[in-house]
Enzyme design. Structure first.
Site, PDB file in Angstrom:
ATOM      1  N   LYS A  13      43.986 -45.652   3.528  1.00 28.80           N
ATOM      2  CA  LYS A  13      42.879 -46.713   2.897  1.00 28.80           C
ATOM      3  C   LYS A  13      43.555 -47.250   2.542  1.00 28.80           C
ATOM      4  O   LYS A  13      43.275 -48.112   2.313  1.00 28.80           O
ATOM      5  CB  LYS A  13      43.331 -45.887   1.639  1.00 28.80           C
ATOM      6  CG  LYS A  13      42.353 -43.919   2.186  1.00 28.80           C
ATOM      7  CD  LYS A  13      41.781 -43.106   0.557  1.00 28.80           C
ATOM      8  CE  LYS A  13      43.235 -43.093  -0.744  1.00 28.80           C
ATOM      9  NZ  LYS A  13      43.959 -42.260  -0.027  1.00 28.80           N
ATOM     10  N   ARG A  88      39.630 -39.827  -8.815  1.00 25.93           N
ATOM     11  CA  ARG A  88      40.271 -39.017  -7.564  1.00 25.93           C
ATOM     12  C   ARG A  88      40.002 -37.753  -8.508  1.00 25.93           C
ATOM     13  O   ARG A  88      40.061 -36.519  -8.126  1.00 25.93           O
ATOM     14  CB  ARG A  88      41.270 -39.100  -7.803  1.00 25.93           C
ATOM     15  CG  ARG A  88      41.776 -39.954  -6.656  1.00 25.93           C
ATOM     16  CD  ARG A  88      44.037 -39.566  -7.552  1.00 25.93           C
ATOM     17  NE  ARG A  88      44.996 -40.003  -6.405  1.00 25.93           N
ATOM     18  CZ  ARG A  88      45.148 -40.872  -5.110  1.00 25.93           C
ATOM     19  NH1 ARG A  88      45.236 -42.037  -5.839  1.00 25.93           N
ATOM     20  NH2 ARG A  88      46.163 -40.911  -5.068  1.00 25.93           N
ATOM     21  N   ARG A 122      56.182 -42.621   5.998  1.00 25.83           N
ATOM     22  CA  ARG A 122      55.491 -43.572   5.870  1.00 25.83           C
ATOM     23  C   ARG A 122      56.656 -44.906   4.415  1.00 25.83           C
ATOM     24  O   ARG A 122      57.606 -43.951   4.277  1.00 25.83           O
ATOM     25  CB  ARG A 122      54.406 -43.119   4.621  1.00 25.83           C
ATOM     26  CG  ARG A 122      53.840 -44.646   3.888  1.00 25.83           C
ATOM     27  CD  ARG A 122      52.918 -44.696   3.450  1.00 25.83           C
ATOM     28  NE  ARG A 122      52.574 -43.383   1.745  1.00 25.83           N
ATOM     29  CZ  ARG A 122      51.324 -43.054   1.376  1.00 25.83           C
ATOM     30  NH1 ARG A 122      50.391 -43.610   2.169  1.00 25.83           N
ATOM     31  NH2 ARG A 122      51.687 -42.265   0.053  1.00 25.83           N
ATOM     32  N   ARG A 155      58.547 -43.865  -0.515  1.00 23.78           N
ATOM     33  CA  ARG A 155      58.129 -43.147  -2.481  1.00 23.78           C
ATOM     34  C   ARG A 155      58.601 -41.595  -2.078  1.00 23.78           C
ATOM     35  O   ARG A 155      58.441 -41.080  -1.114  1.00 23.78           O
ATOM     36  CB  ARG A 155      56.457 -43.564  -1.973  1.00 23.78           C
ATOM     37  CG  ARG A 155      55.861 -44.505  -1.794  1.00 23.78           C
ATOM     38  CD  ARG A 155      54.491 -44.555  -1.696  1.00 23.78           C
ATOM     39  NE  ARG A 155      53.858 -43.916  -2.562  1.00 23.78           N
ATOM     40  CZ  ARG A 155      52.608 -43.599  -2.250  1.00 23.78           C
ATOM     41  NH1 ARG A 155      51.557 -44.500  -1.661  1.00 23.78           N
ATOM     42  NH2 ARG A 155      51.847 -42.945  -2.972  1.00 23.78           N
ATOM     43  N   ARG A 166      49.948 -32.926  -3.130  1.00 22.98           N
ATOM     44  CA  ARG A 166      49.619 -33.975  -3.324  1.00 22.98           C
ATOM     45  C   ARG A 166      48.652 -33.707  -2.255  1.00 22.98           C
ATOM     46  O   ARG A 166      46.820 -34.000  -2.854  1.00 22.98           O
ATOM     47  CB  ARG A 166      49.878 -35.391  -2.812  1.00 22.98           C
ATOM     48  CG  ARG A 166      50.878 -36.253  -3.617  1.00 22.98           C
ATOM     49  CD  ARG A 166      51.645 -37.050  -3.736  1.00 22.98           C
ATOM     50  NE  ARG A 166      50.982 -38.317  -2.660  1.00 22.98           N
ATOM     51  CZ  ARG A 166      51.500 -38.905  -1.722  1.00 22.98           C
ATOM     52  NH1 ARG A 166      52.330 -38.651  -1.274  1.00 22.98           N
ATOM     53  NH2 ARG A 166      50.814 -40.132  -1.767  1.00 22.98           N
TER      54      ARG A 166
END
Ligand code: AMP
Length: 210
Positions: A13, A88, A122, A155, A166
């Site tokens: 996203k 969310r 990532r 992160r 998550r």
């Protein structure tokens, strides 16, 4: 054009939003980026949300809704925006409907197996929030952002335990928004599995700009 980007963590996203900003010339509002900036600045908001975010849980609706409501009251988003990572939960979506009318919800569709592969590699720029990936999209200079030269890091919530949490949170609390918006007739699906350029094309087609 007022857009919501929906999809699990790792669907791409944020990466797509950076491209969509260039295509549509509208601001990108990411609640995750806002929270991470607050954490970096050690502001009262940052101190309040750090442990929650590191554990892969959701920040409470009241705090998150107030933050987005304030951001959407600013002048630069009067004609359009991309909301990435908000809403969310169903209560967030209901609150949003009371202060802004969304045109289209883009649902980035992707299986968990690909999400796990993407999130594990990532890397994110500490300064501008752009995303990179150790295999698919490495920065040109090791550890430095291609766009602003900021430090590129992993992160805290991209560690394996937090990733699992998550995904669970996404399935339980966020995925119900797919039917919520589909029932309103404003949801479009985009296959998020292919490489970025192809997803950009899928996205443009979904908006009737292909
Ligand atoms: P993201 O960058 O969108 O993956 O967001 C990172 C983290 O920020 C999430 O895992 C949550 O802990 C928190 N967060 C971001 N957006 C929201 C939201 N709309 N509601 C609650 N928590 C959020």
């Amino acid at each position: 054009m007022k857009l919501i980007f929906l999809g699990p963590p790792g669907a791409g996203k944020g990466t797509l939003a950076a491209r969509a900003v260039e295509i549509l010339s509208i601001p990108h509002i990411s609640t995750g980026v806002i929270f991470r900036s607050a954490i970096a600045a050690q502001s009262p908001l940052g101190i309040k949300v750090k442990a929650i975010i590191d554990a892969g849980k959701l920040v409470d609706d009241e705090t998150t809704i107030a933050l987005v409501k304030e951001r959407l009251a600013q002048d630069d988003v009067k004609t359009g925006y991309i909301l990435d990572g908000f809403p969310r939960t169903i209560p967030q979506a209901e609150a949003l409907a009371a202060f802004s009318e969304v045109d289209t919800v883009v649902n980035f569709d992707i299986p968990d197996s690909i999400v796990l592969e993407r999130l594990g590699g990532r890397r994110v720029c500490r300064e501008c929030g752009r995303n990179f990936h150790v295999v698919f999209n490495n920065p040109k200079k090791e550890g430095l952002c291609d766009y602003c030269g900021g430090e590129v890091y992993t992160r805290d919530d991209d560690r394996p335990e937090a990733i699992q949490k998550r995904l669970e949170v996404y399935r339980a609390q966020t995925a119900p928004l797919i039917d919520f918006y589909r029932n309103k007739g404003i949801l479009v699906d985009v296959d998020a599995r292919p490489p970025v350029e192809e997803v950009v094309e899928n996205f443009k087609k979904a908006l009737g700009r292909g």
